[in-house]
Design an enzyme around this catalytic site. Structure first.
Site, PDB file in Angstrom:
ATOM      1  N   SER A 426      10.799  -7.813   2.466  1.00  0.00           N
ATOM      2  CA  SER A 426      10.290  -9.138   2.117  1.00  0.00           C
ATOM      3  C   SER A 426      10.908 -10.222   2.997  1.00  0.00           C
ATOM      4  O   SER A 426      10.737 -10.216   4.206  1.00  0.00           O
ATOM      5  CB  SER A 426      10.547  -9.393   0.629  1.00  0.00           C
ATOM      6  OG  SER A 426       9.908 -10.564   0.189  1.00  0.00           O
ATOM      7  N   ASP A 627      -0.281  -5.822  -2.697  1.00  0.00           N
ATOM      8  CA  ASP A 627       0.645  -6.955  -2.622  1.00  0.00           C
ATOM      9  C   ASP A 627      -0.146  -8.255  -2.484  1.00  0.00           C
ATOM     10  O   ASP A 627      -0.887  -8.432  -1.517  1.00  0.00           O
ATOM     11  CB  ASP A 627       1.575  -6.775  -1.428  1.00  0.00           C
ATOM     12  CG  ASP A 627       2.746  -7.739  -1.417  1.00  0.00           C
ATOM     13  OD1 ASP A 627       2.705  -8.724  -2.176  1.00  0.00           O
ATOM     14  OD2 ASP A 627       3.693  -7.498  -0.651  1.00  0.00           O
ATOM     15  N   HIS A 660       4.517  -5.587  -4.342  1.00  0.00           N
ATOM     16  CA  HIS A 660       5.524  -6.094  -3.406  1.00  0.00           C
ATOM     17  C   HIS A 660       6.880  -5.408  -3.553  1.00  0.00           C
ATOM     18  O   HIS A 660       7.536  -5.096  -2.553  1.00  0.00           O
ATOM     19  CB  HIS A 660       5.677  -7.602  -3.602  1.00  0.00           C
ATOM     20  CG  HIS A 660       6.465  -8.280  -2.527  1.00  0.00           C
ATOM     21  ND1 HIS A 660       6.012  -8.408  -1.238  1.00  0.00           N
ATOM     22  CD2 HIS A 660       7.700  -8.859  -2.542  1.00  0.00           C
ATOM     23  CE1 HIS A 660       6.906  -9.045  -0.500  1.00  0.00           C
ATOM     24  NE2 HIS A 660       7.948  -9.326  -1.268  1.00  0.00           N
TER      25      HIS A 660
END
Length: 708
Positions: A426, A627, A660
């Site tokens: 991320s 995501d 995610h």
């Protein structure tokens, strides 16, 4: 404050006063020791102020740093300012900060905002007309009574307003939890098992039983140990083949604590902490995962912070100089550095027992280090204190250019290798993608054998359009600072972390983050969910959150390295090229690359706006197909279209069902991500390193022994 137009020494003294740690208007030894003496340019866009005692002060506007060095040269009668001219030439947007006749910058005169040290804090922020992706940070000068009062005012207003914002989010998360809760109750009342819908329900039951048996065995072992009797140690839910090599030294019921070393000891490993100093003076934490049966913890003095210099020559001359790698050739471990995501710490890689990515790679045979960004759980700086706004004057660029460089440097220093494998999730991928860009710090690519990006955060997903994110995007920079301050972003979250019991905090944390980011725990082991949220959130600056969510940068541009206009233009070009290819096959027309007069691949034309140069390391990407926070498919398309001619993608995978966080927390993450990460790192490791390293478990076959 206008710079006096008298002697060079007076101009230098005035500029020094603007950039020093403490006011220079009194005869104070501490003030003289922390006086600004020069600006060191870490990159052409990243000046850091060096003080008389060798300290570092961060985040000074380019024009102010350039003036300090120029006035210093003039005052010392050096007669040559070539270095300054070189910096000005290499810095594309420095011209935007040139001063007007009244002493304000061009942006100041247009917007009423200021980057001056003496400006009121209400105007001490960069104009929204500056660089669209990385606008200059504000300049907060030495503390004065007025500045301290203004800073306190921001802390008070933001305490109330940000708490109200957080309360709204918490209430929203609780309100949206009502329908799923009622559905759960309905299924129970109709004699159906709500959890049976979970994809790993049977495996969760098996692990729950195994964990309970392990806890009972651990309790018996402790009782027998207290009585002086012998008892075979338990291996928990880990693989039986590691029973002797990895003996747990902690067990029993999970106390839900924020302690990475505790969870490492539960699986037969341990963790030591290094203090790392960045080039702008922040002290950040680097955790080293090790097997206590093979490695002895280093002394506290050795693990303490070093000088704020990255890649010092004394560590690059001889591999044998490394004090923490004394294994003979063939038994050394190749280093891997893991970087965490937004609002998290590196503990996110250590929450799933043996199925944690950090522990899995360590037991496979890698030397695993966990990097944490600045401030984290305990904000520390060489010179600045918590209440100083300069402590929080940073965003994603500083995290990539400064933090990532310092962490890589320390890992290579401790291990004695020339390169390492980098794994990021991320926001951690954002740091790396930014730092490696040719306009930022591309030479970092020479220290990385492969960059593994999990849920790469380069392009924004549809979630950025949610109401609360849109609200933060439409408010002005001044209102953003009024609501969220100029220090830490909603520090009350950390207070809740300290006050609430682990189970309550974990449950609340999950619901809040699930509401904000629209993910679920369907693929996680639910019994470990509360543990997962013990390592989040951490302290982050309001300035960094403004970069993510404010009106100027990521939320508006929808990309970390290109403006919205550039992205739209590339999409139109891709669409036009696709149409041209279809017409080429349907109507015998010229291929689009032929129409441009390029080669058949159009490499030069497509790469004219490339972000990376030839120093970029190989990339490996794992994209979560479900995501909504980031758009990984668009990044893959950029590489596939040849817009990055220097980027070599050695592995790419879209996992359609993943959200995610599933790339680090899903129960099948090891099978779908971890094993591939392990193999990619070994495949891309330098041949010289392979000659001295043990082969990771599962990489003994020919497919894992290639070299690059």
């Amino acid at each position: 404050m206008t710079v006096p137009q008298n002697s060079p020494a007076d101009r230098y003294a005035s500029q020094t006063a603007n950039l020093s740690l403490l006011p220079q208007d009194n005869d104070n030894a501490d003030a003289h020791a922390t006086k600004a003496v020069k600006a060191n340019f870490i990159t052409p866009r990243d000046p850091v102020i060096e003080t008389a005692n060798g300290g570092r002060l961060p985040a000074v506007p380019l024009a102010e740093a350039e003036k300090l060095n120029r006035f210093r040269d003039e005052a010392e009668h050096l007669g040559s300012r070539g270095g300054v001219h070189e910096i000005r030439k290499d810095t594309a947007y420095l011209a935007a900060a040139q001063e007007t006749d009244d002493g304000a910058t061009m942006d100041d005169s247009m917007s009423g905002q200021s980057t001056k040290a003496g400006a009121p804090l209400r105007t001490a922020f960069p104009s929204s007309k500056t660089h669209p992706l990385f606008p200059q940070l504000p300049l907060y000068g030495p503390p004065t009574m007025l500045r301290n009062l203004q800073s306190l005012g921001f802390q008070i207003t933001s305490a109330f307003l940000s708490l109200a914002f957080l309360g709204t989010i918490v209430l929203g998360s609780l309100f949206t939890s009502i329908p799923p809760f009622l559905s759960y109750i309905y299924l129970l009342l109709t004699f159906r098992n709500p959890d049976a819908r979970r994809p790993f329900y049977e495996e969760e039951k098996r692990r729950r039983k195994a964990r309970a048996a392990s806890a009972r065995a651990w309790k018996r072992q402790r009782q027998w140990r207290d009585q002086g009797l012998k008892q075979n140690s338990t291996t928990g839910t880990g693989d039986a083949r590691h029973a002797e090599q990895y003996k747990p030294t902690e067990g029993g019921k999970d106390p839900l604590i924020c302690d990475v070393s505790y969870y490492a000891r539960r699986v037969g490993l341990d963790v030591e902490e290094f203090k790392v100093q960045t080039e702008d003076g922040f002290i950040i934490n680097l955790w080293h995962v090790y097997n206590p049966q093979e490695y002895s913890r280093l002394s506290s003095a050795h693990r303490d912070q070093d000088d704020p210099i990255v890649f010092p020559k004394r560590y690059l001359q001889d591999d044998s100089a490394s004090p923490s790698q004394l294994d003979p050739p063939g038994r050394r471990k190749y280093p891997v550095l893991l970087i965490h995501g937004l609002l998290q710490s590196a503990g996110a890689y250590c929450t799933n027992d043996d199925d944690s990515l950090a522990f899995y790679l360590a037991k496979a045979g890698y030397d695993v280090f966990l990097g944490n960004n600045r401030c984290g759980f305990q904000p520390q700086h060489q010179m600045l204190k918590y209440n100083d706004p300069r402590m929080w004057n940073w965003n994603i660029r500083q995290m990539g250019v400064m933090d990532l460089a310092a962490l890589i440097s320390r890992v290579l220093s401790e291990t004695g290798f020339a390169k390492l494998g980098l794994v990021c999730h991320s926001q951690g991928t954002t740091e790396a993608f930014v730092a490696l860009a040719k306009e930022q710090r591309p030479d970092l690519g020479n220290k990385i054998s492969v960059f593994c990006a999990l849920a790469p955060a380069v392009y924004a997903g549809p979630l950025i359009g949610k109401m609360y994110f849109k609200f933060m995007r439409i408010i002005s920079p001044g209102m953003f600072r009024l609501m969220f301050g100029i220090h830490a972003f909603i520090p009350f979250m950390m207070t809740m972390h300290r006050w609430l019991p682990g189970s309550l905090y974990g449950a609340l944390g999950y619901r809040v983050f699930s509401f904000l980011f629209n993910w679920t725990d369907m693929r996680w082991e639910r019994d470990l969910r509360d543990r997962m949220f013990q390592f989040a959130p951490v302290y982050v600056s309001a300035e960094s959150m403004r970069w993510w969510l404010g009106r100027e940068c990521f939320a508006s541009q929808k990309c970390i390295l290109a403006t919205r206009e550039e992205g739209r233009r590339e999409e139109e070009e891709d669409e036009g090229e696709d149409n041209g290819v279809r017409h080429y096959f349907d109507n015998d027309k010229a291929h689009p690359s032929e129409q441009r007069g390029e080669g058949s691949d159009g490499r030069e034309w497509r790469g004219r706006n490339a972000w990376y140069d030839e120093q970029v390391p190989p990339f490996a990407l794992w994209v979560a197909g479900s995501d909504e926070l980031v758009d990984g498919r668009r990044l893959l398309r950029r590489f596939e279209r040849g817009r990055e001619p220097h980027v070599r993608v050695v592995h790419q995978k879209i996992i359609d069902e993943y959200e995610h966080l599933d790339v680090i927390w899903a129960m099948d993450m090891i099978e779908k991500v971890g094993q591939e990460v392990k193999e990619v790192i070994w495949n891309t490791a330098p041949l010289e390193a392979k000659k001295t390293c043990r082969v990771p478990e599962g990489c003994e076959g020919q497919s894992c022994n290639g070299s690059v």
